[in-house]
Design an enzyme around this catalytic site. Structure first.
Site, PDB file in Angstrom:
ATOM      1  N   HIS A  21      60.770  24.964  44.782  1.00 11.10           N
ATOM      2  CA  HIS A  21      59.461  24.930  44.126  1.00 11.10           C
ATOM      3  C   HIS A  21      59.497  24.132  42.817  1.00 11.10           C
ATOM      4  O   HIS A  21      60.552  23.888  42.238  1.00 11.10           O
ATOM      5  CB  HIS A  21      58.939  26.342  43.853  1.00 11.10           C
ATOM      6  CG  HIS A  21      58.986  27.243  45.049  1.00 11.10           C
ATOM      7  ND1 HIS A  21      58.189  27.054  46.147  1.00 11.10           N
ATOM      8  CD2 HIS A  21      59.755  28.359  45.316  1.00 11.10           C
ATOM      9  CE1 HIS A  21      58.442  27.997  47.048  1.00 11.10           C
ATOM     10  NE2 HIS A  21      59.386  28.787  46.573  1.00 11.10           N
TER      11      HIS A  21
ATOM     12  N   HIS B 175      57.219  33.354  46.651  1.00 10.98           N
ATOM     13  CA  HIS B 175      58.540  33.993  46.610  1.00 10.98           C
ATOM     14  C   HIS B 175      58.895  34.440  45.193  1.00 10.98           C
ATOM     15  O   HIS B 175      59.423  35.548  44.999  1.00 10.98           O
ATOM     16  CB  HIS B 175      59.605  33.026  47.138  1.00 10.98           C
ATOM     17  CG  HIS B 175      59.576  32.870  48.618  1.00 10.98           C
ATOM     18  ND1 HIS B 175      60.361  31.953  49.289  1.00 10.98           N
ATOM     19  CD2 HIS B 175      58.852  33.510  49.567  1.00 10.98           C
ATOM     20  CE1 HIS B 175      60.128  32.043  50.589  1.00 10.98           C
ATOM     21  NE2 HIS B 175      59.217  32.967  50.785  1.00 10.98           N
TER      22      HIS B 175
END
Length: 292
Positions: free
Chosen positions: A244, A186
């Site tokens: 993340h 992403h």
């Protein structure tokens, strides 16, 4: 006490109402057109500035490097902290599709209106095909890295039980979990889309300076791209704050920046490439002849 008959609005009154409504609609359309013209002119001027584009690159780097520090100052229960939030599902997971749709329409209109040549238009649109190949190739590379660096395990109440399974697919098929080094796809995609859209949209300033056709549809498509670019910046900031691990995000953004440099910063300036944005669209000024 008797009431007199109710007299309805006559033809003259209805005509006056229609005239007032017509004037109101014209005023609203004029205001919308003025805002569209002013907004597109200012946005084109900002995006067309080389200095501001360099600052924009610095902004993206600062977002990825220092943005995670904001996780200590934001509400962890906000809607953007959930993987299942509306923007993450509808926009981030389909970021390349949104980018191709909006940016493809803009490139198509700008190139065709400037040249009236289908071949030149197709050549410039091929940059989006290259971008799609970059996205697909990077995604496969990230999965390969995760396979090469990962291991299969099964969570138990006493701890983790490791399994000697060769790859992620067989591990997941056996009902276990696979954990390896996961580059943030992403972060990569949003960084790449931001750099790509800023590069493509910068052409509009030169397009307007050459006095080429710039009607309301083209200006509207341009502003929609500007709004999408702003949304990608916001969602990139949300991604680096809430999701993340730090190195996964930095590596993803670094790969996205490197992919932009290989294409827009290097290859597209070669004659055997799709060409850089704006290449071949605008007439070059003829050098003035000196007379003795």
């Amino acid at each position: 006490m008797e009431r007199g008959p109710v007299v309805g609005a006559g033809p003259g009154t209805r005509a006056q109402i229609r005239a007032v409504l017509g004037c109101l609609v014209q005023v609203l359309l004029w205001v919308a057109s003025a805002l569209l013209y002013f907004g597109s002119e200012q946005a084109a001027r900002l995006l067309g500035s080389p200095c501001l584009r360099r600052l924009y690159h610095a902004w993206l780097a600062a977002v990825v490097i220092f943005g995670p520090l904001l996780q200590f100052h934001v509400n962890p229960r906000t809607i953007f902290a959930s993987h299942g939030n509306f923007f993450n599902i509808k926009f981030v997971n389909s970021a390349w599709g949104w980018t191709c749709t909006f940016l493809g329409g803009f490139v198509l209109l700008v190139v065709f209106l400037a040249t009236r040549r289908v071949t030149v238009t197709a050549r410039h649109l091929s940059r989006l095909v290259v971008g799609a190949a970059v996205w697909r190739g990077a995604g496969r590379a990230f999965l390969l890295i995760e396979d090469l660096t990962g291991s299969c395990f099964e969570p138990l109440p006493q701890g983790l039980l490791l399994h000697e399974l060769p790859d992620r697919r067989s591990c997941l098929a056996a009902g276990h979990q696979w954990r390896g080094y996961t580059v943030s796809s992403h972060t990569f995609l949003l960084t790449f889309c931001c750099l790509l859209m800023a590069e493509e949209a910068a052409v509009f300033a030169k397009y307007l300076a050459h006095g080429l056709p710039a009607g309301a549809p083209l200006r509207l498509v341009f502003l929609l791209n500007v709004l999408l670019l702003g949304l990608w910046n916001f969602l990139l900031l949300c991604t680096v704050i809430y999701f993340h691990q730090y190195t996964h995000k930095v590596v993803g953004a670094a790969v996205g920046t490197f992919a932009w440099y290989l294409t827009y910063g290097s290859w597209y300036h070669q004659p055997w490439s799709p060409g850089s944005p704006g290449h071949g669209l605008f007439p070059r000024p003829h050098p003035s002849r000196k007379h003795n």
